[in-house]
Design a protein around this motif. Structure first.
Motif, PDB file in Angstrom:
ATOM      1  N   GLU A 181       0.859  -1.179   0.000  1.00 14.55           N
ATOM      2  CA  GLU A 181       0.000   0.000   0.000  1.00 14.55           C
ATOM      3  C   GLU A 181       0.902   1.238   0.000  1.00 14.55           C
ATOM      4  OE1 GLU A 181      -3.237   1.901   3.036  1.00 14.55           O
ATOM      5  OE2 GLU A 181      -3.099  -0.284   2.978  1.00 14.55           O
ATOM      6  N   TRP A 182       0.888   1.972  -1.092  1.00 10.32           N
ATOM      7  CA  TRP A 182       1.750   3.155  -1.194  1.00 10.32           C
ATOM      8  C   TRP A 182       1.071   4.372  -0.583  1.00 10.32           C
ATOM      9  CZ3 TRP A 182       6.609   3.666  -3.792  1.00 10.32           C
ATOM     10  CH2 TRP A 182       7.094   2.476  -4.360  1.00 10.32           C
ATOM     11  N   GLU A 204      16.853 -10.820   6.927  1.00 10.99           N
ATOM     12  CA  GLU A 204      15.713 -11.713   6.724  1.00 10.99           C
ATOM     13  C   GLU A 204      14.477 -10.902   6.353  1.00 10.99           C
ATOM     14  OE1 GLU A 204      16.950 -15.063  10.117  1.00 10.99           O
ATOM     15  OE2 GLU A 204      15.477 -13.534  10.581  1.00 10.99           O
ATOM     16  N   THR A 205      14.466  -9.667   6.792  1.00  8.94           N
ATOM     17  CA  THR A 205      13.283  -8.815   6.652  1.00  8.94           C
ATOM     18  C   THR A 205      13.664  -7.461   6.072  1.00  8.94           C
ATOM     19  OG1 THR A 205      12.340  -9.823   8.652  1.00  8.94           O
ATOM     20  CG2 THR A 205      11.395  -7.719   7.946  1.00  8.94           C
ATOM     21  N   VAL A 206      12.872  -6.992   5.111  1.00 11.66           N
ATOM     22  CA  VAL A 206      12.929  -5.578   4.744  1.00 11.66           C
ATOM     23  C   VAL A 206      11.599  -4.974   5.201  1.00 11.66           C
ATOM     24  CG1 VAL A 206      12.882  -3.934   2.829  1.00 11.66           C
ATOM     25  CG2 VAL A 206      14.519  -5.813   2.806  1.00 11.66           C
ATOM     26  N   GLY A 207      11.683  -3.920   5.965  1.00  8.75           N
ATOM     27  CA  GLY A 207      10.470  -3.293   6.471  1.00  8.75           C
ATOM     28  C   GLY A 207       9.935  -2.266   5.472  1.00  8.75           C
ATOM     29  N   TRP A 208       8.628  -2.132   5.455  1.00  4.38           N
ATOM     30  CA  TRP A 208       7.954  -1.156   4.599  1.00  4.38           C
ATOM     31  C   TRP A 208       7.034  -0.311   5.460  1.00  4.38           C
ATOM     32  CZ3 TRP A 208       7.416   0.899  -0.199  1.00  4.38           C
ATOM     33  CH2 TRP A 208       6.178   1.464  -0.548  1.00  4.38           C
ATOM     34  N   ARG A 252      -3.265   7.847   7.724  1.00  4.54           N
ATOM     35  CA  ARG A 252      -3.364   6.482   7.219  1.00  4.54           C
ATOM     36  C   ARG A 252      -1.952   5.931   6.968  1.00  4.54           C
ATOM     37  NH1 ARG A 252      -7.101   2.991   5.145  1.00  4.54           N
ATOM     38  NH2 ARG A 252      -6.165   1.446   3.732  1.00  4.54           N
ATOM     39  N   PHE A 253      -1.564   5.012   7.847  1.00  2.00           N
ATOM     40  CA  PHE A 253      -0.257   4.364   7.719  1.00  2.00           C
ATOM     41  C   PHE A 253      -0.437   2.945   7.196  1.00  2.00           C
ATOM     42  CE2 PHE A 253       0.810   7.339  11.214  1.00  2.00           C
ATOM     43  CZ  PHE A 253       2.036   7.824  10.765  1.00  2.00           C
ATOM     44  N   SER A 254       0.612   2.397   6.592  1.00  2.00           N
ATOM     45  CA  SER A 254       0.658   0.947   6.398  1.00  2.00           C
ATOM     46  C   SER A 254       2.057   0.485   6.740  1.00  2.00           C
ATOM     47  CB  SER A 254       0.304   0.573   4.961  1.00  2.00           C
ATOM     48  OG  SER A 254       1.440   0.665   4.128  1.00  2.00           O
ATOM     49  N   ARG A 255       2.178  -0.773   7.120  1.00  2.00           N
ATOM     50  CA  ARG A 255       3.503  -1.342   7.354  1.00  2.00           C
ATOM     51  C   ARG A 255       3.480  -2.796   6.922  1.00  2.00           C
ATOM     52  NH1 ARG A 255       0.592  -3.832   9.773  1.00  2.00           N
ATOM     53  NH2 ARG A 255       0.470  -4.784  11.850  1.00  2.00           N
TER      54      ARG A 255
END
Ligand SMILES: *[C@@H]1O[C@H](CO)[C@@H](O)[C@H](O)[C@H]1NC(C)=O
Ligand SMILES: *[C@@H]1O[C@H](CO)[C@@H](O)[C@H](O)[C@H]1NC(C)=O
Ligand SMILES: *[C@@H]1O[C@H](CO)[C@@H](O)[C@H](O)[C@H]1NC(C)=O
Ligand SMILES: *[C@@H]1O[C@H](CO)[C@@H](O)[C@H](O)[C@H]1NC(C)=O
Ligand SMILES: *[C@@H]1O[C@H](CO)[C@@H](O)[C@H](O)[C@H]1NC(C)=O
Ligand SMILES: *[C@@H]1O[C@H](CO)[C@@H](O)[C@H](O)[C@H]1NC(C)=O
Ligand SMILES: *[C@@H]1O[C@H](CO)[C@@H](O)[C@H](O)[C@H]1NC(C)=O
Ligand SMILES: *[C@@H]1O[C@H](CO)[C@@H](O)[C@H](O)[C@H]1NC(C)=O
Ligand SMILES: [Zn+2]
Ligand SMILES: [Zn+2]
Length: 639
Positions: free
Chosen positions: A64-65, A321-325, A340-343
């Motif tokens: 979700e951009w 192991e993880t790339v966070g967004w 409005r956030f997304s992660r």
């Protein structure tokens, strides 16, 4: 990554694997009990035949951009070559830094097309963890060469971690050679280094910058800080200021005074149960509604917290192991509505990267990506990281197998690796011995297939020497072990726990940078809370199942949890010697690593009164150090 003999061996070896009988071990192989593990031997070759590891299916849904979007790495600890083993969940994390660079390039292009900002951020701990950082030849500096490749990525902000501070030479290398490449965006708000000034006098200055103010491509004004948790085990000539003190500094108050479009707080500090609220509250006191985006790290978990509805704090795991967004839809400047956030927590593999960039495997690699991959491969060759000591016949797991058991790396290590390795080249027949180490000596799983010099760095990096007390009655040594692990009646247990706490926790502990306990508890909770339905779903493979406190589902790919066995004691001991002539009174060599010598001497002295043991009674048992025994064992037994 290239398709090497290692990966080819990986294709053949799973067939030879010894399968364990317990359910957890089966689940570990891919969850479906159908020999999932057999099918995933492929690496991906960049040169001629790019291919993704077979069996990797795409993420669940597109990202979700927002107007401002962030890709976040943290605690990479040298895992720049990607996870290279064929046992799950390792293939899920098989992308290397070159693949990540290609991903970033494509994502930046998508951001441009959408007319939004994409920032690349890192929260520290570049040092210590694999051969590519730690396998440098004599005279080198940890992570210096690996960091040349990190520099090639277009990081917008990076923050310092505690692993940049254990050794002064590493901090100095960051200050002199790494910081300049970041053009004022390597942040160390509360961390200084002392260097020799031009006038020859000591000069106390921030390692990087204390803050950065900049404008994004699309004109958003950002004020950024780089904060380290209250770390105390830093080397001499480095200084860590407490977060509580930092927020009272005049420079800090000055920096936050002006209102930006958003605050970007990057730092090596966990988003839960630490001091982010101190920084957050200090800013909120001046700016009640300005968006605050926090990117944390250090405890190696996936986690997310919202301190209020116009802020989000994300922590993105460990070891690449993880790339966070994180994304945020920014509203009018004076708005007070919820933002409005997304992660999302992305598994780091090419399937993930290609899915989110809508690239197929042949169009994915960029020239920068290939340059980084090839450069890292060359570095690996230069450090001889592919040297194979032997071939492990099965997986040996440290947290995901019961202890003791045939699949437990702790069992293998203390019953076979240490005794065998320490006897190599001993000519005279040694007296019977009991071996004891702290379980913290082991840091990663040992997977079936080639056991390399790099694996030795990832699994057992600590250079402890083996010492021993001779002529200790077997029963006394066993009693010492049991007491140290808190066995026995409750009064005694409390006594020994205090003793252990004094000796052991003095050398480990949160403020000194120890995070295993938190990471392990996270896995344990995950294993316990996973609903039966999810565990039974045959189509799911092993990985992280994150339950954080932000709304919605965070994991990019659905997994079943990695089984976790928590009953690994602090200390592990070899099986007592057996034989017709062995009784509980038989005098033995009591062998242990120097790291726990203090604990052992104290406990022996508390258990008997005939003799007062001091460090003068202990002797060197072998010239081998604890970071070399696995290689020697593999050479002897797995060849
Ligand atoms: C992780 O590995 C499993 C292995 O089968 C796969 O099903 C899953 O989709 C992988 N995750 C990603 C993001 O590719
Ligand atoms: C710290 O660095 C200064 C300047 O380089 C040096 O004079 C001093 O001896 C160092 N202190 C310690 C404790 O090493
Ligand atoms: C860090 O360095 C700055 C600049 O020299 C100095 O003003 C500050 O007092 C130092 N902070 C600490 C905690 O040493
Ligand atoms: C965010 O807003 C929701 C709905 O108004 C509210 O229930 C929640 O408590 C708020 N969260 C925080 C952290 O303020
Ligand atoms: C563990 O290995 C030993 C030695 O190979 C064997 O005797 C024993 O049966 C194995 N135990 C299990 C549970 O497989
Ligand atoms: C054992 O001796 C051989 C021959 O001298 C040597 O190459 C090897 O490194 C030694 N191994 C250990 C573990 O000391
Ligand atoms: C697994 O199967 C369930 C239904 O049985 C489905 O909802 C879910 O999306 C599937 N997951 C994957 C990763 O294929
Ligand atoms: C160890 O031996 C040295 C030299 O004999 C002595 O000075 C020292 O006091 C001894 N240490 C202890 C703890 O007994
Ligand atoms: Zn770390
Ligand atoms: Zn850390």
């Amino acid at each position: 990554m290239r398709l090497s003999t290692l990966t080819l061996l990986g294709l053949i070896l799973p067939i030879l694997r010894i399968y364990a009988c317990n359910d957890h071990a089966h689940a570990r192989r891919g969850g479906d009990g159908h020999g999932h593990g057999h099918e995933h031997g492929h690496g991906h070759g960049h040169e001629h035949e790019p291919s993704v590891p077979k069996g990797l299916s795409p993420p669940t849904r597109p990202l979700e951009w927002g107007d401002i979007n962030i890709l976040h790495t943290t605690d990479s600890h040298g895992w720049l070559l990607g996870h290279q083993k064929t046992s799950f969940p390792e293939p899920n994390y098989s992308a290397d830094l070159g693949d990540f660079a290609s991903f970033v390039t494509h994502m930046k292009k998508i951001a441009n097309e959408k007319g939004v900002d994409l920032l690349l951020v890192d929260s520290g701990d570049l040092h210590d963890g694999t051969g590519i950082t730690d396998g440098f030849p004599p005279g080198g500096v940890d992570a210096h060469d690996a960091n040349e490749f990190v520099k090639m990525l277009p990081y917008d902000v990076m923050a310092i971690g505690n692993h940049e501070l254990y050794i002064y030479a590493n901090t100095l290398d960051m200050h002199e050679n790494f910081v300049p490449a970041l053009n004022g965006r390597y942040l160390s708000s509360n961390v200084n280094i002392t260097v020799t000034g031009d006038d020859g006098n000591p000069l106390d200055i921030p390692v990087g910058e204390r803050f950065a103010k900049f404008k994004t491509k699309h004109g958003r004004k950002i004020t950024s800080l780089g904060v380290l948790f209250d770390f105390t085990d830093n080397d001499r000539n480095t200084t860590v200021q407490k977060v509580a003190d930092m927020v009272n500094e005049q420079w800090f108050k000055d920096v936050i005074q002006e209102e930006p479009d958003l605050f970007l707080l990057v730092g090596h500090m966990p988003v839960s149960r630490d001091n982010w609220p101190l920084v957050f509250d200090a800013i909120r006191a001046v700016h009640p509604t300005t968006p605050i985006l926090i990117l944390g790290g250090h405890t190696h978990i996936r986690d997310c917290v919202q301190l209020d509805n116009r802020s989000m704090a994300l922590e993105s795991g460990r070891y690449m192991e993880t790339v966070g967004w994180m994304s945020a839809k920014l509203d009018r400047k004076d708005s007070t509505d919820d933002i409005r956030f997304s992660r999302r927590y992305l598994d780091t593999n090419r399937v993930t990267y290609e899915y989110h960039t809508k690239k197929n495997d042949h169009e994915f690699d960029t020239s920068l990506g290939e340059k980084i991959t090839n450069g890292l491969q060359d570095l690996s060759a230069r450090f001889h990281l592919d040297t194979v000591f032997g071939t492990a016949p099965q997986d040996y797991l440290y947290l995901s197998a019961p202890y003791p058991s045939n699949n437990s790396l702790f069992s293998l290590f203390i019953n076979q690796v240490v005794p065998v390795a320490l006897q190599v080249n001993k000519t005279e027949s040694a007296p019977p011995a009991l071996f004891m180490v702290n379980s913290g000596l082991i840091r990663f799983d040992l997977y079936s297939g080639p056991f390399t010099r790099n694996d030795q760095f990832t699994i057992a990096p600590f250079a402890d020497s083996f010492r021993y007390l001779s002529n200790i009655p077997l029963s006394d040594a066993m009693a010492a072990f049991n007491a140290l692990n808190g066995a026995g009646d409750s009064e005694r247990r409390q006594e020994t726990e205090e003793l252990v706490a004094r000796h052991y926790d003095a050398i480990q502990g949160y403020e000194r940078g120890e995070v295993d306990l938190i990471f392990n508890n996270w896995l344990k909770k995950m294993d316990q809370e996973i609903d039966v339905q999810r565990r039974a779903m045959k189509n799911l493979t092993l990985g992280y199942v994150t339950q954080d406190s932000c709304p919605g589902v965070g994991d990019d790919t659905q997994h079943a949890t990695i089984p976790f066995f928590l009953d690994v004691p602090k200390f592990i001991v070899s099986e007592p010697p057996t034989g017709d002539d062995i009784t509980s009174d038989t005098p033995i060599d009591f062998v242990f690593v120097d790291f726990i010598e203090g604990s052992i001497l104290s406990i022996l002295n508390s258990l008997q009164t005939e003799k007062v043991y001091t460090s003068n009674d202990t002797m060197r048992y072998s010239d081998l150090l604890s970071n070399a025994v696995l290689g020697v064992f593999a050479q002897e037994v797995w060849n």
